[in-house]
Design an enzyme around this catalytic site. Sequence first.
Site, PDB file in Angstrom:
ATOM      1  N   GLY A   5       3.368 -12.617 -28.617  1.00  0.00           N
ATOM      2  CA  GLY A   5       2.941 -13.606 -29.612  1.00  0.00           C
ATOM      3  C   GLY A   5       2.337 -14.839 -28.947  1.00  0.00           C
ATOM      4  O   GLY A   5       2.805 -15.270 -27.912  1.00  0.00           O
ATOM      5  N   ARG A  66      -0.659  -6.668 -28.646  1.00  0.00           N
ATOM      6  CA  ARG A  66       0.465  -5.767 -28.394  1.00  0.00           C
ATOM      7  C   ARG A  66      -0.180  -4.473 -27.900  1.00  0.00           C
ATOM      8  O   ARG A  66      -1.251  -4.095 -28.362  1.00  0.00           O
ATOM      9  CB  ARG A  66       1.255  -5.491 -29.669  1.00  0.00           C
ATOM     10  CG  ARG A  66       1.505  -6.748 -30.503  1.00  0.00           C
ATOM     11  CD  ARG A  66       2.870  -7.344 -30.308  1.00  0.00           C
ATOM     12  NE  ARG A  66       3.022  -8.532 -31.151  1.00  0.00           N
ATOM     13  CZ  ARG A  66       3.875  -9.511 -30.906  1.00  0.00           C
ATOM     14  NH1 ARG A  66       4.668  -9.485 -29.860  1.00  0.00           N
ATOM     15  NH2 ARG A  66       3.969 -10.533 -31.712  1.00  0.00           N
ATOM     16  N   ASP A  97      10.073 -11.717 -23.875  1.00  0.00           N
ATOM     17  CA  ASP A  97      10.857 -10.708 -23.161  1.00  0.00           C
ATOM     18  C   ASP A  97      10.177  -9.333 -23.116  1.00  0.00           C
ATOM     19  O   ASP A  97      10.347  -8.595 -22.148  1.00  0.00           O
ATOM     20  CB  ASP A  97      12.291 -10.615 -23.707  1.00  0.00           C
ATOM     21  CG  ASP A  97      12.334 -10.263 -25.171  1.00  0.00           C
ATOM     22  OD1 ASP A  97      11.272 -10.295 -25.833  1.00  0.00           O
ATOM     23  OD2 ASP A  97      13.435  -9.939 -25.666  1.00  0.00           O
ATOM     24  N   THR A 120       6.852 -18.539 -25.568  1.00  0.00           N
ATOM     25  CA  THR A 120       7.223 -18.081 -26.914  1.00  0.00           C
ATOM     26  C   THR A 120       7.809 -19.251 -27.694  1.00  0.00           C
ATOM     27  O   THR A 120       8.550 -20.060 -27.122  1.00  0.00           O
ATOM     28  CB  THR A 120       8.238 -16.915 -26.873  1.00  0.00           C
ATOM     29  OG1 THR A 120       8.820 -16.766 -28.168  1.00  0.00           O
ATOM     30  CG2 THR A 120       9.363 -17.152 -25.884  1.00  0.00           C
ATOM     31  N   ASP A 122      10.046 -19.085 -29.767  1.00  0.00           N
ATOM     32  CA  ASP A 122      11.452 -18.804 -30.115  1.00  0.00           C
ATOM     33  C   ASP A 122      12.484 -19.432 -29.170  1.00  0.00           C
ATOM     34  O   ASP A 122      13.645 -19.563 -29.529  1.00  0.00           O
ATOM     35  CB  ASP A 122      11.690 -17.292 -30.147  1.00  0.00           C
ATOM     36  CG  ASP A 122      10.930 -16.628 -31.286  1.00  0.00           C
ATOM     37  OD1 ASP A 122      10.713 -17.305 -32.309  1.00  0.00           O
ATOM     38  OD2 ASP A 122      10.550 -15.456 -31.149  1.00  0.00           O
ATOM     39  N   ASP A 124      13.961 -18.115 -26.759  1.00  0.00           N
ATOM     40  CA  ASP A 124      15.103 -17.200 -26.645  1.00  0.00           C
ATOM     41  C   ASP A 124      15.182 -16.490 -25.292  1.00  0.00           C
ATOM     42  O   ASP A 124      15.745 -15.402 -25.203  1.00  0.00           O
ATOM     43  CB  ASP A 124      15.051 -16.158 -27.776  1.00  0.00           C
ATOM     44  CG  ASP A 124      13.756 -15.374 -27.773  1.00  0.00           C
ATOM     45  OD1 ASP A 124      12.827 -15.747 -27.031  1.00  0.00           O
ATOM     46  OD2 ASP A 124      13.666 -14.390 -28.519  1.00  0.00           O
ATOM     47  N   ARG A 166      13.451 -14.288 -35.719  1.00  0.00           N
ATOM     48  CA  ARG A 166      14.022 -13.018 -36.212  1.00  0.00           C
ATOM     49  C   ARG A 166      15.369 -12.735 -35.572  1.00  0.00           C
ATOM     50  O   ARG A 166      16.260 -12.198 -36.190  1.00  0.00           O
ATOM     51  CB  ARG A 166      13.052 -11.859 -35.927  1.00  0.00           C
ATOM     52  CG  ARG A 166      11.938 -11.740 -36.965  1.00  0.00           C
ATOM     53  CD  ARG A 166      11.278 -10.382 -36.858  1.00  0.00           C
ATOM     54  NE  ARG A 166      10.623 -10.226 -35.570  1.00  0.00           N
ATOM     55  CZ  ARG A 166       9.347 -10.522 -35.338  1.00  0.00           C
ATOM     56  NH1 ARG A 166       8.588 -10.932 -36.313  1.00  0.00           N
ATOM     57  NH2 ARG A 166       8.819 -10.364 -34.136  1.00  0.00           N
TER      58      ARG A 166
HETATM   59  P1  ATP Z   1       7.208 -12.587 -28.355  1.00  0.00           P
HETATM   60  O1  ATP Z   1       8.532 -13.148 -27.921  1.00  0.00           O
HETATM   61  O2  ATP Z   1       6.276 -13.626 -28.812  1.00  0.00           O
HETATM   62  O3  ATP Z   1       7.333 -11.416 -29.306  1.00  0.00           O
HETATM   63  P2  ATP Z   1       6.867 -10.656 -26.281  1.00  0.00           P
HETATM   64  O4  ATP Z   1       6.304 -10.754 -24.915  1.00  0.00           O
HETATM   65  O5  ATP Z   1       8.324 -10.342 -26.390  1.00  0.00           O
HETATM   66  O6  ATP Z   1       6.503 -11.995 -27.022  1.00  0.00           O
HETATM   67  P3  ATP Z   1       6.186  -8.020 -27.264  1.00  0.00           P
HETATM   68  O7  ATP Z   1       5.213  -7.598 -28.311  1.00  0.00           O
HETATM   69  O8  ATP Z   1       7.592  -7.621 -27.407  1.00  0.00           O
HETATM   70  O9  ATP Z   1       6.014  -9.600 -27.129  1.00  0.00           O
HETATM   71  O10 ATP Z   1       5.664  -7.450 -25.851  1.00  0.00           O
HETATM   72  C1  ATP Z   1       4.329  -7.646 -25.429  1.00  0.00           C
HETATM   73  C2  ATP Z   1       3.814  -6.401 -24.783  1.00  0.00           C
HETATM   74  O11 ATP Z   1       4.599  -6.087 -23.624  1.00  0.00           O
HETATM   75  C3  ATP Z   1       3.888  -5.135 -25.641  1.00  0.00           C
HETATM   76  O12 ATP Z   1       2.822  -5.027 -26.553  1.00  0.00           O
HETATM   77  C4  ATP Z   1       3.825  -4.060 -24.584  1.00  0.00           C
HETATM   78  O13 ATP Z   1       2.499  -3.822 -24.162  1.00  0.00           O
HETATM   79  C5  ATP Z   1       4.623  -4.684 -23.429  1.00  0.00           C
HETATM   80  N1  ATP Z   1       6.009  -4.186 -23.457  1.00  0.00           N
HETATM   81  C6  ATP Z   1       7.023  -4.587 -24.256  1.00  0.00           C
HETATM   82  N2  ATP Z   1       8.139  -3.872 -24.045  1.00  0.00           N
HETATM   83  C7  ATP Z   1       7.823  -2.969 -23.088  1.00  0.00           C
HETATM   84  C8  ATP Z   1       8.538  -1.914 -22.426  1.00  0.00           C
HETATM   85  N3  ATP Z   1       9.824  -1.635 -22.723  1.00  0.00           N
HETATM   86  N4  ATP Z   1       7.880  -1.183 -21.512  1.00  0.00           N
HETATM   87  C9  ATP Z   1       6.598  -1.447 -21.203  1.00  0.00           C
HETATM   88  N5  ATP Z   1       5.866  -2.414 -21.787  1.00  0.00           N
HETATM   89  C10 ATP Z   1       6.451  -3.161 -22.714  1.00  0.00           C
END
Ligand code: ATP
Length: 315
Positions: A5, A66, A97, A120, A122, A124, A166
């Site tokens: 995000g 994503r 994360d 982020t 959040d 978190d 969330r």
């Molecule tokens: P936010 O906290 O804003 O949601 P985020 O980094 O947690 O940010 P995610 O959509 O969960 O956002 O993850 C971003 C991208 O990281 C995913 O679209 C994917 O490409 C990669 N990713 C997430 N989890 C995994 C995983 N377990 N293995 C490999 N790639 C991953």
Amino acid sequence: MTSGGDAPGMNAAIRAVVRAGIYNNMEVFGIKRGYMGMIEGDIIPMTSQSVSGIIQRGGTILQTARCKEFHEYEGRKTAYEQLVKFGIQALIAIGGDGTFTGASIMSKEFDMPIIGLPGTIDNDLFGTDYTIGYDTAVNTVVEAVDKIRDTASSHGRIFFVEVMGREAGFVALRSGIASGAEAILVPEVKGQYEKLRQYMINRAEKRKSSIIIVAEGEEEGGAAVIAERIKSEFPQFSIRTTILGHIQRGGSPSAFDRVTASRMGAAAIDALLDDQKSIMIGLANNEIVHVPLNKSIKLHKDVNRDLLKLAEIIR
Ligand code: ATP
């Protein structure tokens, strides 16, 4: 690379990474649209000029996405091959994360140092007091609630205001305290509905207005659900619901987020020069700290229970 995000302050972090990298005689590239752009080779050279005039802008100039393919080994292999093709020797990933989980897997599978910057709204992520974007999001909520409060007090209404979160109540808790909310409902605490009911019985009749801040991941299902339940139990009150939604993610970053992002961006370059691999840059007690990526992903950061208590005492 920015991923996951978007959050206000990501541009300030990109700017700091690029300029601190160039200051240290590095060649810097920007990967567009997160892991998607990495797989597709959507990678552009960055210059000092290419990051001018962005420190005050929300969102991310590199864009974000994503990417399902990165969950698979084949996708990560293609991504790694693209980095090699561009002569890229280390990755700085700004995200949450999910982004760090992908980065951590990639750094184990291939020989690629990876530094994570917590980006982020959040807040978190374990190992850092603040994530990039959190302060701005909290300020956006406070500004909105101040406006809602005008109507709430003029009409003697109870407003349920839903904020992002969330799985975590950091935005709800901090904005709730800053806006003088009468109650704050977060995902980390169970059985809050009963407490809220008691509050309605004991306090609301004597009050002209109330603001109840509800994190979207709260156990009952969010502000609309709770407001309906309260309405049916207390038909005598005038109740309204506002869902703040995506306005919380955008906007010009606060001074705090700009400074934090700038410090973290430069610290990521320092960490690479120091031969660090697989770490997240954090801020603890206003000092830059290095947190193993694994830890930042696996360990849970709890909301500050003292602040929750404080919110009840001073409401
Ligand atoms: P936010 O906290 O804003 O949601 P985020 O980094 O947690 O940010 P995610 O959509 O969960 O956002 O993850 C971003 C991208 O990281 C995913 O679209 C994917 O490409 C990669 N990713 C997430 N989890 C995994 C995983 N377990 N293995 C490999 N790639 C991953």
